[in-house]
Design an enzyme around this catalytic site. Structure first.
Site, short mmCIF file in Angstrom:
data_model
loop_
_atom_site.label_atom_id
_atom_site.label_comp_id
_atom_site.label_asym_id
_atom_site.label_seq_id
_atom_site.Cartn_x
_atom_site.Cartn_y
_atom_site.Cartn_z
N CYS A 96 0.85 -1.19 0.00
CA CYS A 96 0.00 0.00 0.00
C CYS A 96 0.89 1.25 0.00
CB CYS A 96 -0.89 -0.02 1.23
SG CYS A 96 -1.84 1.50 1.43
N CYS A 168 -8.67 -4.98 -9.95
CA CYS A 168 -8.19 -3.94 -10.88
C CYS A 168 -7.71 -2.76 -10.04
CB CYS A 168 -9.35 -3.55 -11.78
SG CYS A 168 -8.89 -2.37 -13.05
ZN LIG Z 1 -2.77 1.16 3.52
#
Ligand SMILES: [Zn+2]
Length: 181
Positions: A96, A168
């Site tokens: 992330c 996606c």
């Molecule tokens: Zn995160």
């Protein structure tokens, strides 16, 4: 004196109901969101307890590039074929871009032809959460980072086996870390 008391009471009432400016969560709201979640760590190869990552919009703006901020925090979408890793075939982890949580492994990345990085599964169901997204007059399943709530992309049911899922993802939501095989 009476007048001063009335003004004081009025100010107190305003203070009680005063909420932070738009887009700025109050301290209380942030605290309510805090807590530990169970996520999978590729580095240790096991589930770990991790603190949720909670920041104000101002803190996110300082931490992220304008493009990352728009996508992760404002549910933006990058143009197809423009994200840095849409065509990346190297071996490694996609984390992330907001909080560094392990999200996808390159072994589950595949060529979808869409121009966005596509994966058939996350490193663990716990690491990527699904939210209903009713924007653009349709209902889609939005994918968000379980630890910081950052917007990643959407999941569709036209992916390859073994899951049949297509995650996606915006390349700007991810940071790629190359690994030795
Ligand atoms: Zn995160």
């Amino acid at each position: 004196m009476k007048h001063i008391q009335v003004v004081t009471v009025a100010l107190l009432v305003v203070g009680l109901f005063w909420s932070a400016p738009d887009g700025q969560a109050s301290r209380e709201e942030l605290m309510a969101d805090r807590g530990q979640i169970k996520v999978y760590s590729l580095a240790t190869g096991e589930y770990i307890l991790s603190e949720k990552v909670v920041k104000t919009e101002q803190e996110w703006r300082q931490l992220l590039t304008p493009k990352q901020y728009h996508i992760l925090r404002e549910q933006g979408t990058e143009r197809a074929f423009t994200g840095g890793t849409w065509d990346n075939k190297e071996y490694g982890i996609y984390r992330c871009a907001g909080c560094g949580l392990d999200l996808y492994h390159s072994s589950t990345k595949y060529k979808s032809g869409t121009g966005w990085p596509s994966f058939y599964q996350p490193v663990a169901e716990e690491n990527v959460s699904i939210r209903e997204d009713r924007s653009f007059f349709t209902v889609r399943n939005e994918l968000v980072c379980s630890r910081c709530g950052g917007h990643l992309g959407h999941v569709f049911a036209d992916g390859p086996q073994p899951t049949g899922k297509r995650h996606c993802i915006n390349a700007a939501s991810l940071v790629f870390v190359k690994l030795d095989r």
